[in-house]
Each structure stands twice: as C-alpha cells, then as structure tokens.
Design a protein around this motif. Structure first.
Motif, PDB file in Angstrom:
ATOM      1  N   VAL A  95       0.786  -1.244   0.000  1.00 15.95           N
ATOM      2  CA  VAL A  95       0.000   0.000   0.000  1.00 15.95           C
ATOM      3  C   VAL A  95       0.817   1.294   0.000  1.00 15.95           C
ATOM      4  O   VAL A  95       0.238   2.366  -0.094  1.00 15.95           O
ATOM      5  CB  VAL A  95      -1.019   0.041   1.176  1.00 15.95           C
ATOM      6  N   ALA A 131       1.468   3.513  13.113  1.00 16.38           N
ATOM      7  CA  ALA A 131       2.329   4.291  14.018  1.00 16.38           C
ATOM      8  C   ALA A 131       2.502   3.538  15.335  1.00 16.38           C
ATOM      9  O   ALA A 131       3.629   3.344  15.816  1.00 16.38           O
ATOM     10  CB  ALA A 131       1.720   5.679  14.270  1.00 16.38           C
ATOM     11  N   GLU A 136      -6.207  -0.889  22.114  1.00 17.10           N
ATOM     12  CA  GLU A 136      -6.931  -0.660  20.858  1.00 17.10           C
ATOM     13  C   GLU A 136      -8.438  -0.629  21.129  1.00 17.10           C
ATOM     14  O   GLU A 136      -8.983  -1.512  21.783  1.00 17.10           O
ATOM     15  CB  GLU A 136      -6.579  -1.772  19.859  1.00 17.10           C
ATOM     16  N   ALA A 137      -9.103   0.416  20.590  1.00 11.17           N
ATOM     17  CA  ALA A 137     -10.540   0.581  20.822  1.00 11.17           C
ATOM     18  C   ALA A 137     -11.371  -0.507  20.136  1.00 11.17           C
ATOM     19  O   ALA A 137     -12.348  -1.003  20.706  1.00 11.17           O
ATOM     20  CB  ALA A 137     -10.977   1.954  20.317  1.00 11.17           C
ATOM     21  N   GLY A 144      -5.642  -0.928  13.024  1.00 13.26           N
ATOM     22  CA  GLY A 144      -6.027   0.421  12.598  1.00 13.26           C
ATOM     23  C   GLY A 144      -6.642   0.397  11.206  1.00 13.26           C
ATOM     24  O   GLY A 144      -7.344  -0.552  10.842  1.00 13.26           O
ATOM     25  N   VAL A 145      -6.338   1.430  10.431  1.00 12.61           N
ATOM     26  CA  VAL A 145      -6.914   1.540   9.080  1.00 12.61           C
ATOM     27  C   VAL A 145      -6.549   0.326   8.221  1.00 12.61           C
ATOM     28  O   VAL A 145      -7.285  -0.051   7.319  1.00 12.61           O
ATOM     29  CB  VAL A 145      -6.419   2.841   8.413  1.00 12.61           C
ATOM     30  N   ARG A 190      -7.194  -5.260  -1.479  1.00 20.89           N
ATOM     31  CA  ARG A 190      -5.912  -4.533  -1.586  1.00 20.89           C
ATOM     32  C   ARG A 190      -4.921  -4.994  -0.535  1.00 20.89           C
ATOM     33  O   ARG A 190      -3.721  -4.941  -0.728  1.00 20.89           O
ATOM     34  CB  ARG A 190      -6.165  -3.032  -1.408  1.00 20.89           C
ATOM     35  N   VAL A 240      -9.157   4.273  25.237  1.00 19.71           N
ATOM     36  CA  VAL A 240      -8.459   5.179  26.165  1.00 19.71           C
ATOM     37  C   VAL A 240      -9.112   6.557  26.059  1.00 19.71           C
ATOM     38  O   VAL A 240      -9.358   7.061  24.970  1.00 19.71           O
ATOM     39  CB  VAL A 240      -6.945   5.224  25.866  1.00 19.71           C
ATOM     40  N   ASP A 295      -1.460   9.881  12.022  1.00 24.03           N
ATOM     41  CA  ASP A 295      -2.514  10.778  11.526  1.00 24.03           C
ATOM     42  C   ASP A 295      -3.052  11.728  12.590  1.00 24.03           C
ATOM     43  O   ASP A 295      -3.542  12.806  12.252  1.00 24.03           O
ATOM     44  CB  ASP A 295      -3.691   9.954  10.976  1.00 24.03           C
ATOM     45  N   ALA A 340      -2.765  10.911   6.417  1.00 22.76           N
ATOM     46  CA  ALA A 340      -1.558  10.887   5.578  1.00 22.76           C
ATOM     47  C   ALA A 340      -1.359   9.481   5.025  1.00 22.76           C
ATOM     48  O   ALA A 340      -2.279   8.924   4.429  1.00 22.76           O
ATOM     49  CB  ALA A 340      -0.362  11.376   6.381  1.00 22.76           C
ATOM     50  N   VAL A 343       0.582   5.329   5.411  1.00 26.55           N
ATOM     51  CA  VAL A 343       1.066   4.285   6.316  1.00 26.55           C
ATOM     52  C   VAL A 343       2.535   4.524   6.654  1.00 26.55           C
ATOM     53  O   VAL A 343       2.940   4.519   7.822  1.00 26.55           O
ATOM     54  CB  VAL A 343       0.884   2.903   5.637  1.00 26.55           C
TER      55      VAL A 343
HETATM   56  C1  LIG Z   1      -9.780   3.628   3.315  1.00 22.45           C
HETATM   57  C2  LIG Z   1      -8.366   4.096   3.477  1.00 22.45           C
HETATM   58  C3  LIG Z   1      -7.414   3.732   2.525  1.00 22.45           C
HETATM   59  C4  LIG Z   1      -6.102   4.140   2.662  1.00 22.45           C
HETATM   60  N1  LIG Z   1      -5.180   3.726   1.751  1.00 22.45           N
HETATM   61  C5  LIG Z   1      -3.870   4.017   1.925  1.00 22.45           C
HETATM   62  C6  LIG Z   1      -2.883   3.508   1.035  1.00 22.45           C
HETATM   63  O1  LIG Z   1      -3.176   2.846   0.054  1.00 22.45           O
HETATM   64  N2  LIG Z   1      -1.581   3.786   1.290  1.00 22.45           N
HETATM   65  C7  LIG Z   1      -1.199   4.525   2.372  1.00 22.45           C
HETATM   66  O2  LIG Z   1      -0.012   4.711   2.599  1.00 22.45           O
HETATM   67  N3  LIG Z   1      -2.119   5.047   3.229  1.00 22.45           N
HETATM   68  C8  LIG Z   1      -3.438   4.805   3.028  1.00 22.45           C
HETATM   69  N4  LIG Z   1      -4.371   5.301   3.893  1.00 22.45           N
HETATM   70  C9  LIG Z   1      -3.917   6.152   5.027  1.00 22.45           C
HETATM   71  C10 LIG Z   1      -3.277   5.314   6.123  1.00 22.45           C
HETATM   72  O3  LIG Z   1      -3.986   4.130   6.323  1.00 22.45           O
HETATM   73  C11 LIG Z   1      -3.172   6.133   7.418  1.00 22.45           C
HETATM   74  O4  LIG Z   1      -2.408   7.291   7.131  1.00 22.45           O
HETATM   75  C12 LIG Z   1      -2.490   5.336   8.529  1.00 22.45           C
HETATM   76  O5  LIG Z   1      -3.185   4.138   8.794  1.00 22.45           O
HETATM   77  C13 LIG Z   1      -2.379   6.170   9.807  1.00 22.45           C
HETATM   78  O6  LIG Z   1      -1.836   5.371  10.807  1.00 22.45           O
HETATM   79  P1  LIG Z   1      -2.040   5.683  12.354  1.00 22.45           P
HETATM   80  O7  LIG Z   1      -1.276   4.634  13.073  1.00 22.45           O
HETATM   81  O8  LIG Z   1      -1.747   7.094  12.620  1.00 22.45           O
HETATM   82  O9  LIG Z   1      -3.602   5.526  12.625  1.00 22.45           O
HETATM   83  P2  LIG Z   1      -4.777   4.423  12.261  1.00 22.45           P
HETATM   84  O10 LIG Z   1      -4.281   3.486  11.228  1.00 22.45           O
HETATM   85  O11 LIG Z   1      -5.930   5.259  12.005  1.00 22.45           O
HETATM   86  O12 LIG Z   1      -4.911   3.671  13.631  1.00 22.45           O
HETATM   87  C14 LIG Z   1      -5.426   4.299  14.773  1.00 22.45           C
HETATM   88  C15 LIG Z   1      -5.977   3.236  15.705  1.00 22.45           C
HETATM   89  O13 LIG Z   1      -6.281   3.848  16.948  1.00 22.45           O
HETATM   90  C16 LIG Z   1      -7.501   3.311  17.451  1.00 22.45           C
HETATM   91  N5  LIG Z   1      -8.076   4.270  18.386  1.00 22.45           N
HETATM   92  C17 LIG Z   1      -8.689   5.445  18.109  1.00 22.45           C
HETATM   93  N6  LIG Z   1      -9.073   6.055  19.253  1.00 22.45           N
HETATM   94  C18 LIG Z   1      -8.691   5.228  20.272  1.00 22.45           C
HETATM   95  C19 LIG Z   1      -8.809   5.310  21.679  1.00 22.45           C
HETATM   96  N7  LIG Z   1      -9.368   6.375  22.256  1.00 22.45           N
HETATM   97  N8  LIG Z   1      -8.334   4.283  22.427  1.00 22.45           N
HETATM   98  C20 LIG Z   1      -7.743   3.206  21.832  1.00 22.45           C
HETATM   99  N9  LIG Z   1      -7.608   3.096  20.485  1.00 22.45           N
HETATM  100  C21 LIG Z   1      -8.067   4.094  19.722  1.00 22.45           C
HETATM  101  C22 LIG Z   1      -8.334   3.145  16.191  1.00 22.45           C
HETATM  102  O14 LIG Z   1      -9.387   2.220  16.401  1.00 22.45           O
HETATM  103  C23 LIG Z   1      -7.289   2.622  15.215  1.00 22.45           C
HETATM  104  O15 LIG Z   1      -7.198   1.225  15.260  1.00 22.45           O
HETATM  105  C24 LIG Z   1      -5.714   4.947   3.772  1.00 22.45           C
HETATM  106  C25 LIG Z   1      -6.682   5.355   4.707  1.00 22.45           C
HETATM  107  C26 LIG Z   1      -7.988   4.943   4.563  1.00 22.45           C
HETATM  108  C27 LIG Z   1      -9.014   5.377   5.589  1.00 22.45           C
END
Ligand SMILES: Cc1cc2nc3c(=O)[nH]c(=O)nc-3n(C[C@H](O)[C@H](O)[C@H](O)COP(=O)(O)OP(=O)(O)OC[C@H]3O[C@@H](n4cnc5c(N)ncnc54)[C@H](O)[C@@H]3O)c2cc1C
Length: 470
Positions: free
Chosen positions: A96, A157, A176-177, A183-184, A193, A219, A440, A446, A448
């Motif tokens: 991805v 992250a 994890e919630a 996550g995403v 994909r 959290v 994010d 942003a 992955v």
């Molecule tokens: C549909 C979609 C397709 C995408 N496709 C791509 C791609 O092809 N290539 C690419 O590079 N990026 C893609 N992205 C973007 C990428 O997935 C994100 O930038 C990335 O996942 C961000 O990572 P993160 O760890 O910051 O957060 P996330 O992946 O959003 O993970 C955050 C986690 O925190 C958990 N959480 C939230 N609040 C709490 C709480 N209060 N307590 C405990 N847990 C909590 C959530 O449930 C989630 O599991 C896509 C995004 C989406 C939505």
C-alpha cells in the motif's frame, strides 16, 4: 499488466493480476505477487547505486540496495532479514505504500526516463515468502529495562513504536478501541488490496516478541492517559489516527442511504459485512452508487460497492483527473473494474423519497479557475449547469478529522486549531510530560509509511527518555 520497456535496466517485470471482469465481483487480492524467478529477474535490474536515492525516499530508511541485492542472488531469507532491520510491516508496505512518489520515484532508472525497479513488489515478495514458509526469524530478546510503555492505537504508528521499543527491552502494551488490531490497515483498506490475514500475521510476530495487545480498550473512556501513569506506565505513545468522518453539510445529508466512507468500509472490512449473513453485520448494497471524493478512500469505497453487486458506480469529484489525490494505480484499477469518473461535478443536495430514503443527487458542473492556497486550481460552478443523478447509495469520502474522545479527556495535551496533537517535529514529544504522539492524529490523514516514520522517531526519543532521562 504488460512489461514496461526501459532504455536502461532492461524490462520491468509485470505484476500478474486477477482479470478485471472476474475481480470486480470478488474480494480476493488483485495483484498476485512475483514468482521467485520474476523477483530475481526484477532484482537484476537494480544498479546497486553507491549513493542510493531510493533509501532517502523511504521514510523508515530500509536498505533497499541491500535487500534487492540479496533477492538477486537468491538469498531470500537474507533479504527479509535486511528489510526487518528497519521495517516491521513489510508485507503491508509492499502493498500500500505510494512507492511511485517515494523509493521508486527516486530510482535512478526512473530519473533517466525508464521504469524504476519494482521495489514495492520485491518487498512484498520477500515478506510473503517468509510468512508462507514461516522462515521469519525473531530477533533475540533484548535484556529487560524494567520500563513499561503504553501505546494507544494499533495502526502503523502504534505498531512501529511497539516493535521498536520491545526490541530495546521495554515492556509494551498496545491499547486498541476496536476488537481487532491493525487500525486503518484492518478497518479501512479493503481485503482485495490488503488481505487482513497479512496484517494479523505481522501483529502476531510482534506479539511473539512480547508485545501485549489489549483490544476493546477505549483510552479516554475505559481508562484515561493519567490513569495509565497511575497504573505504572513510564511513557505513553498516542497514535489514535484521524478517523472522524466528515460530511458535506448539504441538504439531505441525513437521508437513509447517505453514509460516510468510514462507516461503509468499517462495516465491510472489519465487521466482514461482505460475507453477511455468515457474519452478523450487514453492509448497505446499492444498485446505483455514487462516491463523493477522489482519494484512496474514495477508490476503495467505489471498488467495494462494485464488488457488493452495484450495477453502476460513479466517483463524483469537483476538480479534474489531474488533481485526483488517489494513487495512479488505484484509479487505473478502478477504471478497469468499470467505475465511472464523473469529474468537475459538485453535489449540491441529496434527494429523498417520502420515507426518507435517498433516490438521487442534485449536482452542478464545475470549471477550474485560479490556483488556491494548496496550489491547485480552484473549482468554480458553471452557472445554469445544474442536473440530477439517480442513486440509491451515496458514500461520502471527502476527508476525515481528529476524534476528540482521547484528546479532550487528556489535560495538558496541546492541540492545534483542527484538534490534532501538537508535537516536537523531530521527536514526537507532546506538551504533556511523558507523552508522545505520532501518525494521523498529529499530521491529519496521511500515509502508512509516514505514520511508521513518526513512530520510529518517537520510539527513539522514548528510549532516550527511559534510559538516559532526556
Ligand atoms: C480507506 C483508506 C485507505 C487508505 N489507503 C492508503 C494507502 O493505500 N496507502 C497509504 O499509505 N495510506 C493509506 N491510507 C492512510 C493510512 O492508512 C493512514 O495514514 C495510517 O493508517 C495512519 O496510521 P495511524 O497509526 O496514525 O492511525 P490508524 O491506522 O488510524 O490507527 C489508529 C488506531 O487507533 C484506534 N483508536 C482510536 N481512538 C482510540 C482510543 N481512544 N483508544 C484506543 N484506540 C483508539 C483506532 O481504532 C485505530 O485502530 C488509507 C486510509 C484509509 C481510511
């Protein structure tokens, strides 16, 4: 896809894919992966540059010539070992990451007008092979430091921080919630994909190293950040993503049949709605589906709608193809699968029947005017060009925001005007002592690999804090 000729470096190996007419109705993965022979032939194309620009294009600094060179000689175990030194989610990134603007975009072959080495496909090959054969070697356990770190959120992250810190001897618990980690990668990106089994396997490797994952832990509600410190954690890393859906704010937003891409994809992917009734959660199925937006999320929603049986799927976007933020590969795959792009078109109202169900959308044609602050030409309505579209399902994929649940229940955490956490750029330190953040929830939606890069920086800073006190 056909092989790509290039003046230097020979022919780029084509990635075999499912036929578009078949795959548009199933959720199986689209690209099928390299054979060992194709991987070696592709690796042969790498010039093994002394100053490797491709590595500078990788936010986590994978030794690309190092692992590609090992594939070339058939040392596939050595290749995955090299990748693992810097990247704990290679099978995910190989699928991805936007390689075309990162590592592959910097490849010298591309700079000379040819096709870059297929670095992403090679990374995927090495990781998939190791997973299938079970040959991934765990790094030896580090001596325990006696320190405990809480990671909030299990997206890329959070998982990167967990992997890096467990490797340095700290005890790590990920909260994890949702009921599944990832996550995403699990709730957003569709199965076709990124098969979920791959994410769970990569999380499983972290668990084998000693990372504890506690799901169903919100959290800010079930436990607060301050309570984590009271429970004996020495540092907290916040990586809760940017999953708050945005709506258009036009008449009809509340009609049945209008939903956010976040809900649509979560129902389909995380809750396995596409296998309803074998799984409990149904997912809305439309015949005439419109998807609003033109990023990766919009492409994922449109391609999902097609697989759920839609007769017609239109992506409606107010700018032109040139400004579409989705990866070129995703747009190409969507069009191959019969998704229509309705460009320079802006919705002005959702229309409903007497029972409050969506049955159409009013739109206006747009043209591009002067450039705006983002450098893109501003879309301007064309007077008198209003028209109506028939649709029974509308998926809104126009961006997402910061979820306030954790941030507003954590005193001392500095936020910017959009509600994202303010951090020190090089370290991920927040304004609250002992708390770091990344991904994010700091940058806004942003990628992955950028989330992983932020995790890597924060993990280094947390390690310094826990061992050296700074
Ligand atoms: C549909 C979609 C397709 C995408 N496709 C791509 C791609 O092809 N290539 C690419 O590079 N990026 C893609 N992205 C973007 C990428 O997935 C994100 O930038 C990335 O996942 C961000 O990572 P993160 O760890 O910051 O957060 P996330 O992946 O959003 O993970 C955050 C986690 O925190 C958990 N959480 C939230 N609040 C709490 C709480 N209060 N307590 C405990 N847990 C909590 C959530 O449930 C989630 O599991 C896509 C995004 C989406 C939505």
């Amino acid at each position: 896809m056909a092989a790509t000729e290039t003046s230097r470096g020979g022919t780029r190996q084509p990635m075999p894919e499912q036929d578009p007419q078949v795959r548009r109705r199933n959720f199986d993965e689209v690209p099928l992966g390299f054979t060992p022979e194709a991987a070696q032939a592709e690796a042969e194309r790498c010039l093994q540059c002394k100053k490797a620009n491709c590595v500078e294009g990788c936010p986590v600094g994978v030794d690309i010539p190092g692992f590609v060179g090992r594939i070339k000689t058939g040392d596939f175990d050595g290749a995955i070992g090299k990748i693992w030194e810097m990247n704990s989610l290679p099978a995910v990134c190989g699928r991805v990451c936007p390689q075309e603007i990162q590592c592959e975009g910097r490849c010298i072959l591309a700079r000379k007008g040819g096709a870059p080495v297929a670095i992403g496909s090679l990374e995927r090959f090495a990781a998939d092979r190791a997973r299938k054969l079970g040959t991934l070697e765990q790094p030896p356990p580090a001596a325990s430091t006696g320190k405990r770190v809480a990671v909030v959120g299990s997206g890329p992250a959070g998982l990167t921080v967990a992997g890096d810190l467990i490797g340095k001897g700290h005890a790590v618990t990920v909260f994890e919630a949702f009921h599944k980690p990832g996550g995403v990668l699990v709730y957003g990106i569709p199965e076709f994909r990124l098969p979920k089994e791959i994410v769970f396997s990569e999380v499983g490797l972290l668990e084998k190293q000693g990372v504890k994952v506690e799901c169903n832990a919100v959290v800010g509600r079930t436990v607060s950040v301050d309570e984590l410190f009271e429970d004996g954690y020495d540092a907290v890393f916040i990586a809760v993503g940017a999953g708050l859906p945005t709506f258009l704010g036009i008449p009809g937003d509340n009609l049945v049949g209008v939903l956010s891409a976040n809900e649509y994809l979560t129902r389909t992917n995380l809750m396995k709605g596409y296998q309803f009734p074998a799984y409990d959660t149904p997912t809305p199925r439309g015949k005439n589906v419109v998807v609003l937006g033109a990023g990766n999320v919009a492409m994922d929603a449109a391609r999902t709608a097609m697989r759920l049986g839609a007769e017609r799927v239109q992506v409606v976007y107010r700018r032109s193809r040139e400004e579409m933020p989705a990866r070129g590969e995703e747009i190409h795959h969507a069009e191959e699968e019969g998704i229509e792009l309705n460009l320079l078109t802006n919705p002005t109202a959702f229309l409903g029947d007497d029972s409050g169900r969506l049955n159409g959308m009013r739109c206006i044609r747009m043209e591009l005017g002067e450039s705006d602050a983002s450098g893109r030409r501003r879309p301007v309505p064309v007077e008198g060009s209003e028209f109506e579209l028939v649709c029974d399902l509308a998926v809104v994929a126009v961006g997402s925001g910061a979820n306030p649940l954790l941030t507003q229940s954590t005193p001392g955490l500095g936020l910017n005007k959009w509600g994202y956490i303010v951090t020190e750029e090089a370290t991920g330190k927040t304004t609250k002592p002992g708390v770091w953040a990344g991904g994010d929830i700091v940058t806004g939606a942003a990628t992955v690999i950028l989330a992983m890069g932020a995790g890597r920086q924060a993990a280094n800073s947390i390690h310094n804090y826990l061992t050296l006190g700074w």
